[in-house]
Design a protein around this motif. Structure first.
Motif, mmCIF file in Angstrom:
data_model
loop_
_atom_site.group_PDB
_atom_site.id
_atom_site.type_symbol
_atom_site.label_atom_id
_atom_site.label_comp_id
_atom_site.label_asym_id
_atom_site.label_seq_id
_atom_site.Cartn_x
_atom_site.Cartn_y
_atom_site.Cartn_z
ATOM 1 N N TRP A 47 6.238 -2.282 10.538
ATOM 2 C CA TRP A 47 7.083 -3.312 11.164
ATOM 3 C C TRP A 47 6.267 -4.546 11.485
ATOM 4 N N GLY A 48 5.059 -4.364 12.017
ATOM 5 C CA GLY A 48 4.208 -5.493 12.357
ATOM 6 C C GLY A 48 3.822 -6.312 11.145
ATOM 7 N N ALA A 271 17.393 -5.778 3.443
ATOM 8 C CA ALA A 271 16.195 -6.037 2.641
ATOM 9 C C ALA A 271 14.932 -5.916 3.489
ATOM 10 N N MET A 272 14.972 -6.410 4.726
ATOM 11 C CA MET A 272 13.808 -6.321 5.607
ATOM 12 C C MET A 272 13.516 -4.863 5.987
ATOM 13 N N TRP A 273 14.572 -4.094 6.290
ATOM 14 C CA TRP A 273 14.371 -2.698 6.662
ATOM 15 C C TRP A 273 13.798 -1.888 5.496
ATOM 16 N N ALA A 278 9.094 0.628 2.739
ATOM 17 C CA ALA A 278 8.197 0.599 1.585
ATOM 18 C C ALA A 278 6.749 0.439 2.025
ATOM 19 N N VAL A 279 6.512 -0.412 3.029
ATOM 20 C CA VAL A 279 5.157 -0.601 3.542
ATOM 21 C C VAL A 279 4.662 0.694 4.191
ATOM 22 N N ASN A 281 5.530 3.693 3.514
ATOM 23 C CA ASN A 281 5.315 4.716 2.486
ATOM 24 C C ASN A 281 4.220 4.354 1.495
ATOM 25 N N GLY A 282 3.678 3.134 1.627
ATOM 26 C CA GLY A 282 2.604 2.715 0.738
ATOM 27 C C GLY A 282 3.061 2.289 -0.638
ATOM 28 N N THR A 283 4.345 1.985 -0.803
ATOM 29 C CA THR A 283 4.867 1.582 -2.116
ATOM 30 C C THR A 283 5.065 0.070 -2.241
ATOM 31 N N ALA A 284 4.804 -0.667 -1.175
ATOM 32 C CA ALA A 284 4.937 -2.124 -1.224
ATOM 33 C C ALA A 284 3.648 -2.744 -1.738
ATOM 34 N N SER A 285 3.753 -3.962 -2.227
ATOM 35 C CA SER A 285 2.572 -4.693 -2.681
ATOM 36 C C SER A 285 2.704 -6.151 -2.286
ATOM 37 N N ASP A 286 1.616 -6.874 -2.346
ATOM 38 C CA ASP A 286 1.606 -8.258 -1.896
ATOM 39 C C ASP A 286 2.521 -9.141 -2.735
ATOM 40 N N HIS A 287 2.713 -8.773 -4.001
ATOM 41 C CA HIS A 287 3.520 -9.605 -4.895
ATOM 42 C C HIS A 287 4.706 -8.829 -5.465
ATOM 43 N N ASP A 288 5.253 -7.900 -4.674
ATOM 44 C CA ASP A 288 6.428 -7.173 -5.142
ATOM 45 C C ASP A 288 7.657 -8.082 -5.115
ATOM 46 N N LYS A 289 8.776 -7.553 -5.587
ATOM 47 C CA LYS A 289 9.985 -8.373 -5.708
ATOM 48 C C LYS A 289 10.421 -8.949 -4.366
#
Length: 438
Positions: A47-48, A271-273, A278-279, A281-289
C-alpha cells in the motif's frame, strides 16, 4: 476558492499522502519483519509503495523517453528532443532522429492544453516517427510561469499556433488532437486570409469539439449547466508560494485530476487495489501496464485561468467556432477562407468526450473548400483515447491519415512501413481513457 491558501491546501494534502505512503513502505520493509512474515506487513508495504508513487507522480512532468527508430540502413537511430521555438506558455519542439536524412513528410502535432502534458501523445509520436519528421506543441505548466508573462487565453493560443505554423513553413501537415481542434481550424483560417503562403498542406482534426452542440456528452452538458461565475468561483485558484507562478490564477491540475477521476472512480479504485495486490505478491514491475498508464494519467498540469474560462465561454457556451464568429485581437476569423488546405476529421464511435458529429462539423464550416479536399472517418469501436493512440490508431486511423497526407502532398513521399511492423507500439489500448476537463 480564488486564494493561494486553497492551492497550498491541496498541495499539502498531496504531499502528506505521498509522505504517508513513503513512511508505510519504509517501516514495513524493516529487515526485522522478515523473521515473522505477516501478510499484513506485506500489504502495508505494498500500500505504501503504490500510494507514494501515486501522489508523487502528480507533480512530475513525464519524460518523452522515446525508443530508437530503426532506419533503412539497419541501424537504430536515437531520438533527441530539440526546441525550435521557445515561448512563455509553450514551446515548439522537434523530435530529431539522429543520423537520418530529413523526411518528406513533416507533421506538426497540436497537443491539448487540458490538464495533461504533451507527453500524452507519446505513443502517437512513436507511431509517426518512422515515417515523418514530427513536431509537437509542448505546453508549459501554468504554475511555473511568472505573473509578469501576462495572460494566455484562446486568442493567445490561436496566435501561438499561427506563429508555429509560420516557423515550419507551408510543406507542413497539421494534426490537432481533441481540445485544440477548433482553435487549430481558426489558426489555419487566419493564415489563409493573412499569410496564404504559410498555410499547411493538410489539416487533420481528431476528436475535437468543433460544434459541441452537435452531440451531447457529459462534458457538453456540464458546460451548459454551470454559469461562468460558478466556474470561476469553484475551479479557479491562485498558485501558491512554492512555485515560480505564485499569484497566477489557474485551474489547478490537482483539481482537474479530482474531477475527471471521479467520472470513473470505481474503475480507478479497482485498478489501484489490484496494483497493491500485485506489489504484495511480487508480480508488479516498475514498467508494467498499470504504472505505464498511471505515470502519465496522474501527471497533471495547471491550466491558465483565462484559457480555461474563455474555452468554456467561447467554444462551448458561445459556440463561436461552430457558428463561425470567432475573433482574434478584434479580427473576425472566417473559416470559409480556407480554400487550399485539405481537411480531414476523425471521430470515435464510442467517444464519450467529443461524440461523433462534433468534429465532422468542421467540414461544413469550410465553405470555400472543394469537396475533393474534404474527408472524414469514424472508427466504430474506438473511444476518445483510442482514436489517437493504441490499437485503433495504429491499425486503422494512422494509415488513413498518412494516406490522406500523401494524397495532398503533391509529390511522392518516402516509402512507409506497414503499421504491423512497428514493434515500438503496444498491441492494446492502455486502459481507461483520460478524460479532458472542460
Amino acid at each position: 476558492m480564488r486564494f493561494m491558501a486553497a492551492y497550498d491546501l491541496m498541495e499539502t494534502v498531496r504531499n502528506t499522502n505521498a509522505w504517508l505512503g513513503a513512511t508505510a513502505r519504509t517501516m514495513a520493509s524493516y529487515p526485522a519483519f522478515a523473521l515473522s512474515p505477516l501478510p499484513a506487513v506485506q500489504m502495508m508495504a505494498a500500500w505504501g509503495e503504490v500510494t507514494e508513487r501515486t501522489f508523487q507522480r502528480m507533480i512530475v512532468k513525464p519524460d518523452w523517453n522515446l525508443p530508437p527508430i530503426a532506419g533503412t540502413d539497419g541501424r537504430d537511430h536515437l531520438v533527441e528532443v530539440e526546441t525550435v521555438v521557445e515561448r512563455p506558455f509553450g514551446d515548439l519542439i522537434r523530435f530529431a532522429v539522429q543520423g537520418r536524412e530529413p523526411m518528406e513528410r513533416r507533421i506538426l502535432l497540436i497537443a491539448p492544453m487540458s490538464g495533461h502534458y504533451a507527453t500524452l501523445l507519446r505513443s502517437t509520436v512513436v507511431s509517426l516517427l518512422p515515417d515523418a519528421d514530427v513536431f509537437v506543441t509542448d505546453w508549459h505548466n501554468a504554475r511555473d510561469i511568472p505573473v509578469s508573462a501576462g495572460k494566455f487565453d484562446v486568442e493567445d493560443y490561436t496566435l501561438y499556433l499561427v506563429d508555429f505554423m509560420k516557423e515550419l513553413g507551408s510543406d507542413l501537415n497539421v494534426i490537432a488532437v481533441c481540445q485544440p481542434a477548433p482553435l487549430t481550424l481558426a489558426a489555419t483560417a487566419l493564415l489563409a486570409e493573412q499569410d496564404p503562403k504559410a498555410q499547411p498542406r493538410t489539416l487533420t482534426l481528431i476528436g475535437g469539439p468543433i460544434d459541441p452542440d452537435a452531440a451531447a456528452t457529459d462534458v457538453t452538458d456540464f458546460g451548459r449547466r454551470v454559469t461562468m461565475g460558478q466556474l470561476e468561483q469553484s475551479m479557479i485558484q491562485r498558485v501558491g508560494y512554492k512555485y515560480a507562478g505564485a499569484g497566477r490564477k489557474v485551474y489547478p491540475g490537482l483539481l482537474q485530476l479530482q474531477s475527471f477521476m471521479s467520472m470513473n472512480s470505481e474503475t480507478h479504485a479497482k485498478a489501484m487495489w489490484n496494483q497493491i495486490l500485485a506489489v504484495a505478491n511480487g508480480t508488479a514491475s516498475d514498467h508494467d501496464k498499470h504504472n505505464k498508464f498511471y505515470d502519465e494519467y496522474l501527471a497533471v498540469m495547471d491550466m491558465p485561468a483565462e484559457f480555461y474560462l474563455s474555452t468554456v465561454e467561447r467554444i462551448f457556451k458561445g459556440l463561436e467556432i461552430a457558428q463561425n464568429k470567432f475573433t482574434v485581437a478584434g479580427h473576425k476569423v472566417d473559416i470559409g477562407k480556407i480554400t487550399n488546405v485539405a481537411v480531414k476529421t476523425v471521430e470515435g464511435g464510442k467517444d464519450d468526450i467529443s461524440a461523433p458529429g462534433q468534429c465532422v462539423a468542421a467540414l461544413n464550416l469550410c465553405t470555400g473548400l472543394p469537396d475533393d479536399k474534404k474527408a472524414s472517418y469514424i472508427e466504430p469501436e474506438a473511444g476518445h483515447y483510442g482514436i489517437f493512440a493504441g490499437g485503433s490508431w495504429r491499425r486503422n486511423i494512422r494509415p488513413l491519415v498518412l494516406d490522406f497526407i500523401d494524397a495532398n502532398a503533391g509529390k511522392t513521399p518516402t516509402a512507409r512501413k506497414s503499421p504491423a511492423k512497428l514493434s515500438v507500439v503496444e498491441d492494446k489500448d492502455p486502459g481507461p481513457s483520460p478524460n479532458v476537463a472542460v
